[in-house]
Motif scaffolding. Structure first.
Motif, PDB file in Angstrom:
ATOM      1  N   ALA A  71       0.819  -1.217   0.000  1.00  8.37           N
ATOM      2  CA  ALA A  71       0.000   0.000   0.000  1.00  8.37           C
ATOM      3  C   ALA A  71       0.850   1.264   0.000  1.00  8.37           C
ATOM      4  CB  ALA A  71      -0.938  -0.002   1.207  1.00  8.37           C
ATOM      5  N   ILE A  72       1.872   1.302   0.831  1.00  9.69           N
ATOM      6  CA  ILE A  72       2.657   2.540   0.945  1.00  9.69           C
ATOM      7  C   ILE A  72       3.557   2.714  -0.280  1.00  9.69           C
ATOM      8  CG2 ILE A  72       4.203   3.861   2.423  1.00  9.69           C
ATOM      9  CD1 ILE A  72       1.294   3.247   3.456  1.00  9.69           C
ATOM     10  N   TRP A  75       1.044   4.189  -2.642  1.00  8.43           N
ATOM     11  CA  TRP A  75       0.594   5.502  -2.164  1.00  8.43           C
ATOM     12  C   TRP A  75       1.689   6.539  -2.381  1.00  8.43           C
ATOM     13  CZ3 TRP A  75      -4.069   7.298  -0.914  1.00  8.43           C
ATOM     14  CH2 TRP A  75      -4.151   8.547  -0.302  1.00  8.43           C
ATOM     15  N   GLU A  79       1.274  10.037  -4.434  1.00  4.08           N
ATOM     16  CA  GLU A  79       1.606  11.367  -3.916  1.00  4.08           C
ATOM     17  C   GLU A  79       2.721  12.016  -4.731  1.00  4.08           C
ATOM     18  OE1 GLU A  79       0.260  11.307   0.765  1.00  4.08           O
ATOM     19  OE2 GLU A  79       2.396  11.433   0.280  1.00  4.08           O
ATOM     20  N   PHE A 142      -5.164  -0.572  -4.087  1.00  8.69           N
ATOM     21  CA  PHE A 142      -3.990   0.039  -3.462  1.00  8.69           C
ATOM     22  C   PHE A 142      -3.310  -0.865  -2.429  1.00  8.69           C
ATOM     23  CE2 PHE A 142      -2.984   4.717  -4.194  1.00  8.69           C
ATOM     24  CZ  PHE A 142      -3.208   4.599  -5.548  1.00  8.69           C
ATOM     25  N   THR A 201     -10.350  -1.459  -2.695  1.00  7.98           N
ATOM     26  CA  THR A 201      -9.983  -0.165  -2.114  1.00  7.98           C
ATOM     27  C   THR A 201     -10.588   0.945  -2.977  1.00  7.98           C
ATOM     28  OG1 THR A 201      -7.912  -0.027  -3.380  1.00  7.98           O
ATOM     29  CG2 THR A 201      -7.794  -1.033  -1.189  1.00  7.98           C
ATOM     30  N   ASN A 203      -8.976   3.599  -3.919  1.00  5.43           N
ATOM     31  CA  ASN A 203      -7.952   4.014  -4.872  1.00  5.43           C
ATOM     32  C   ASN A 203      -7.586   2.851  -5.786  1.00  5.43           C
ATOM     33  OD1 ASN A 203      -6.920   6.872  -4.038  1.00  5.43           O
ATOM     34  ND2 ASN A 203      -7.186   5.754  -2.104  1.00  5.43           N
ATOM     35  N   PHE A 269      -2.845   7.391   4.073  1.00  4.15           N
ATOM     36  CA  PHE A 269      -3.467   6.302   3.321  1.00  4.15           C
ATOM     37  C   PHE A 269      -4.676   5.742   4.072  1.00  4.15           C
ATOM     38  CE2 PHE A 269      -3.709   1.620   2.958  1.00  4.15           C
ATOM     39  CZ  PHE A 269      -4.204   1.546   1.662  1.00  4.15           C
ATOM     40  N   SER A 272      -7.753   7.865   4.008  1.00  4.00           N
ATOM     41  CA  SER A 272      -8.416   8.037   2.715  1.00  4.00           C
ATOM     42  C   SER A 272      -9.183   6.796   2.271  1.00  4.00           C
ATOM     43  CB  SER A 272      -7.380   8.366   1.642  1.00  4.00           C
ATOM     44  OG  SER A 272      -6.659   7.200   1.277  1.00  4.00           O
ATOM     45  N   GLU A 273      -8.979   5.672   2.969  1.00  8.02           N
ATOM     46  CA  GLU A 273      -9.391   4.394   2.408  1.00  8.02           C
ATOM     47  C   GLU A 273     -10.607   3.756   3.074  1.00  8.02           C
ATOM     48  OE1 GLU A 273      -9.413   2.446   0.115  1.00  8.02           O
ATOM     49  OE2 GLU A 273      -7.854   3.232  -1.163  1.00  8.02           O
TER      50      GLU A 273
END
Length: 508
Positions: A71-72, A75, A79, A142, A201, A203, A269, A272-273
């Motif tokens: 995920a990161i 993400w 960004e 995501f 997700t 995203n 993250f 937002s999810e």
């Protein structure tokens, strides 16, 4: 002094025992302190409570770091991309002259034309994507899990778009639904013949790759990508016009951080999810370290220091996983006598090949050094999809050293129906190695010089070997690196191993 017969083996055993003893003592010292932390009248002392609490937070933070890598990683890409190119369903950055080392992102492929977009199904609702002809693409959520598509003729399509997807490279229309979308879209809202995909997700990552036969003529693959259209369901006429910024003109940093900023990014993250019930236990780990949906992430100075250390340790753990542990997994090496590692040994995009557990070593190892997954990448498909053998070591098992020179021998008739390539990557960031060459890769279309028997030798090192400059990839003294050997549309000889690449062999 002359040693008696047999003394050297005994000395080696003794030295090994001392080294092992030192390591064991250090481990015992670390964990013994936890085990022996004092309790008084059945309750922890103040010092015990503080040390064990800090240890609990540190352990949960490192495990949260590894769990969240898929995920990161993505993400951070979102960004970083939006900071440079802007946000919106209509913004699709394209590396029009092939991606170079100036874009920082994990294991990019310099031998295709890339387009990468980030869609928000919470903000914009269901989206329609008109995929152009000739792309090999995918939709991932995501956590980098392929979206689940329709079942056609008994087959459920998962993630793939284009050549490996249900449109089979002819181009098609896709409808993307968010995780909390109930039922089916209203009748008449879905374009005729569209493929409906559902995300877990909000995203969604859109990833196109297009191919070329001449590296100097990229007009066709760019035109294919420019035919993409994205718009909210039922709002094609009023949709924002598409934008295709040239991503090489504005280099972006799409890498995830390796310090406290990782957890700061994780908080954004999570906020937002969609809350997936399957993640509640792991979100409990995040609660322990101060990350919770709808709650500001505001660690104290002491907590920041602790989490910063945990992020750095988590990153190093991930590197140990991919360089040491993956090769020990079942199927972790393509060949028992060679160093090439199979990062998709389970042939499963969820890393659940046994269906009894998630292989966290394979998952965290992969996503610390790469992004995106689809069945076309992981399944053994003769004449379709792709394979990605990777090596961190030379023939003798030593890590690749940018100050050394190596040769890689590729036997004749490399079994890649579409094309093959070899790319060098920074051992720390996994981004393309910034080696001063236009692209840190060599591919079939570059027409490297073949030997008389049809085989090909590739050369890696800080200096070009005389007479072999066309087959050379520069490396950087003082830096480690690794190599991915890609085969697009691999053929039978790769799978039955009647064709095998050599290892990188050190040369003078």
């Amino acid at each position: 002094m002359k040693l008696a017969h047999g003394a050297i083996p005994r000395l080696a055993v003794a030295v090994t025992a001392i080294v092992m003893s030192s390591a064991a003592q250090a481990q015992t010292s670390r964990y013994g302190a936890l085990v022996d932390a004092p309790f008084e009248k059945d309750y922890p002392t103040a010092d015990t409570a503080r040390s064990l609490r800090d240890e609990l937070i540190f352990q949960r933070a490192t495990q949260a770091y590894l769990w969240a890598l898929p995920a990161i990683n993505i993400w951070a890409m979102k960004e970083g991309s939006e900071k440079v190119f802007g946000a919106g369903y209509n913004v699709l950055p394209v590396w029009k002259e092939r991606i170079t080392a100036s874009t920082l992102v994990t294991t990019p492929n310099s031998d295709v034309v890339y387009a990468m977009g980030y869609l928000d199904l919470h903000k914009d609702g269901p989206l329609v994507v008109e995929a152009p002809q000739g792309v090999q693409g995918m939709f991932d959520d995501f956590f980098q899990r392929p979206l689940v598509g329709p079942t056609i003729d008994g087959r459920t399509w998962i993630g793939d778009v284009g050549l490996a997807g249900p449109d089979k490279g002819k181009g098609g229309t896709y409808v993307l639904l968010p995780p909390d979308y109930k039922g089916e879209p209203p009748k008449g809202s879905v374009p005729p013949g569209a493929f409906v995909y559902r995300s877990r997700t909000y995203n969604v990552f859109l990833f196109w790759r297009t191919f070329f036969s001449d590296p100097k003529d990229l007009a066709k693959p760019n035109a294919q990508i420019a035919a993409t259209r994205i718009y909210p369901l039922g709002q094609k006429a009023s949709a924002k016009p598409m934008q295709f910024p040239d991503a090489n003109q504005q280099p972006a940093d799409l890498l995830f951080p390796r310090d406290i900023r990782y957890f700061e990014m994780m908080s954004r993250f999570i906020d937002s999810e969609y809350v997936d019930p399957a993640d509640l236990d792991m979100r409990g780990f995040l609660h322990t370290i101060g990350i919770e949906k709808g709650r500001p992430f505001a660690p104290t100075p002491d907590m920041r220091t602790l989490l910063d250390s945990a992020a750095q340790a988590g990153f190093k753990m991930s590197k140990v996983v991919i360089t040491e542990m993956l090769a020990q997994e079942p199927g972790g090496k393509y060949y028992p006598d060679r160093q090439w590692v199979n990062v998709f040994a389970g042939e499963d995009t969820s890393f659940q090949s046994s269906h009894t557990f998630t292989n966290l070593e394979q998952r965290s190892g992969y996503f610390t050094s790469a992004y995106s997954a689809s069945p076309g990448m992981v399944k053994n498909l003769v004449g379709a999809g792709a394979k990605y053998p990777v090596t961190f070591r030379d023939k003798d098992g030593h890590f690749l050293d940018g100050g050394q020179s190596y040769t890689l021998h590729l036997p004749p008739d490399i079994p890649a129906k579409n094309f093959w390539s070899a790319t060098v990557y920074d051992a720390t960031t996994a981004s393309g190695l910034d080696n001063g060459q236009a692209h840190p890769s060599l591919n079939k279309m570059d027409q490297p010089v073949q030997n008389a028997d049809g085989s090909t030798d590739l050369y890696f090192g800080p200096n070009a070997p005389a007479g072999h400059e066309k087959n050379w990839l520069r490396t950087v003294p003082g830096k480690g690196y690794f190599v991915i050997f890609r085969l697009y549309s691999p053929e039978k000889a790769f799978f039955d191993q009647t064709w095998k690449p050599g290892d990188l062999e050190k040369t003078s």
